[in-house]
Design a protein around this motif. Structure first.
Motif, PDB file in Angstrom:
ATOM      1  N   THR A  76       0.870   3.629   1.930  1.00 42.31           N
ATOM      2  CA  THR A  76       1.188   4.136   3.267  1.00 42.31           C
ATOM      3  C   THR A  76       2.463   3.536   3.848  1.00 42.31           C
ATOM      4  O   THR A  76       2.923   3.987   4.895  1.00 42.31           O
ATOM      5  CB  THR A  76       0.020   3.834   4.224  1.00 42.31           C
ATOM      6  N   ALA A  86      -0.278  -1.696   5.717  1.00 41.91           N
ATOM      7  CA  ALA A  86       0.360  -1.456   4.422  1.00 41.91           C
ATOM      8  C   ALA A  86       0.204  -2.625   3.461  1.00 41.91           C
ATOM      9  O   ALA A  86       0.637  -2.539   2.312  1.00 41.91           O
ATOM     10  CB  ALA A  86       1.842  -1.167   4.623  1.00 41.91           C
ATOM     11  N   ASP A 114       0.834  -1.194   0.000  1.00 46.10           N
ATOM     12  CA  ASP A 114       0.000   0.000   0.000  1.00 46.10           C
ATOM     13  C   ASP A 114       0.875   1.252   0.000  1.00 46.10           C
ATOM     14  O   ASP A 114       2.041   1.219   0.420  1.00 46.10           O
ATOM     15  CB  ASP A 114      -0.923  -0.010   1.219  1.00 46.10           C
TER      16      ASP A 114
END
Length: 360
Positions: free
Chosen positions: A270, A343, A268
């Motif tokens: 993030t 994530a 992800d």
């Protein structure tokens, strides 16, 4: 007693019996002399160089063949033979000499090969030079043996009048019989010349790691007509020599055995990339499989929901590189699951509030 003496004298009056007796006597005397000479030479070279010891030990059988030929010469010169019998003996003597020459040639090649390859060890950690020389000499040895056999067979055929033309055709590839033989042996000759080209250019060598026909494995054997590839699951892939001249393939150990392994992971947006980089460096440093050459982490692509992170790590050979990639995957995903579970790839959705409708 007089009867037996007369019978013995009558036997010696026959030319064929005299010829056989002379041949047997010459052969027996020659074998005795050969044995004495061989033992003397073995004793003389016992403290000499390995080359001389090998030559003496490997020439025992050829020397016996030479004694047989010498016995034929002596017996044919002393025995009262007819013209046809003398021709037969002469023909046998010629065949023996041809076989002796071919035997000595193959023996010399084998001795040279063994002594030459003693300097190289395939089980060494860095065996690139050894694989190069072993492959080259073995291919050339097989090609030379095939040529020696072809020359000896054609030479023997040329000594027989009914099949002389076939021997000439086989040796010189001339005439209609040579064309027919050339067409029939086209696959064999194709692989023979491919073997010579492989020995000179060396696109593959013994113990090379190859990717061929979608299969990964190591070169186990190279013969005069085919290559045996030992696949990672212990199956054997057999390919003709011409395949490696005409078709593309991957050689993972052409110049060096070191390889860079690639690991791709989708995370992800993030995820802190620097944290991933530090963890990968920590995993590589702690692994005995890493060769301390290359370790790299980079974001190589963005997609709608995830980003693609590529990890590069190097190892000393293909097997270690594969194991190192597996180790990086396992430890990295454990770390991300424990430290940055948010994530991991996920699907985003945006929920919009629907305005209330006023009643009339």
């Amino acid at each position: 007693m007089t009867f037996y003496m007369e019978r013995l004298e009558s036997l010696f009056d026959r030319p064929d019996v005299v010829g056989i007796a002379l041949f047997a006597g010459a052969l027996l005397a020659g074998l005795v002399v050969q044995r004495l000479v061989f033992r003397s030479l073995t004793y003389l070279v016992s403290d000499k160089d390995l080359v001389w010891r090998s030559i003496v030990s490997r020439t025992r059988r050829p020397s016996q063949l030479a004694v047989l030929a010498l016995a034929l010469v002596i017996a044919s010169s002393l025995a009262p033979l007819s013209a046809r019998q003398a021709d037969v003996v002469q023909h046998l003597l010629t065949v023996c000499l041809i076989l002796l020459a071919g035997w000595v040639a193959r023996t010399a090649i084998n001795i040279w090969l063994v002594l030459y390859l003693r300097r190289f060890k395939l089980d060494a950690e860095d065996n690139l030079l050894a694989r190069k020389h072993v492959t080259q000499t073995r291919i050339l040895q097989r090609v030379a043996n095939v040529l020696i056999v072809a020359i000896v067979v054609s030479w023997v055929m040329m000594t027989c009048e009914p099949i002389r033309q076939y021997g000439v055709s086989l040796l010189a590839s001339a005439g209609a019989a040579g064309l027919v033989a050339g067409l029939a042996l086209q696959p064999v000759l194709k692989n023979l010349f491919a073997g010579i080209q492989l020995a000179i250019t060396q696109p593959i060598r013994i113990d090379d790691a190859l990717l061929v026909e979608g299969e990964w494995g190591r070169v186990e054997e190279i013969t005069s007509t085919y290559v045996v590839l030992k696949i990672w699951d212990w199956r054997r892939l057999v390919l003709p020599l011409s395949y490696f001249i005409e078709k593309p393939f991957q050689n993972w150990t052409r110049e060096t055995a070191s390889l860079i392994g690639s690991v791709t992971i989708f995370l992800d947006f993030t995820i802190p990339v620097q944290a991933v980089r530090e963890k990968v460096e920590e995993i590589a440093a702690a692994s005995p499989l890493w060769d301390r050459q290359v370790v790299n982490v980079a974001v190589v692509d963005f997609r709608e929901e995830v980003m693609e992170i590529r990890i590069l790590v190097s190892a000393s050979d293909a097997g270690r590189a594969f194991d190192l990639r597996c180790e990086v995957r396992e430890k990295l995903i454990d770390h991300i699951r424990e430290t940055f579970p948010q994530a991991l790839p996920r699907t985003r959705a945006e929920v919009a509030a629907v305005p209330e409708r006023r009643s009339a």
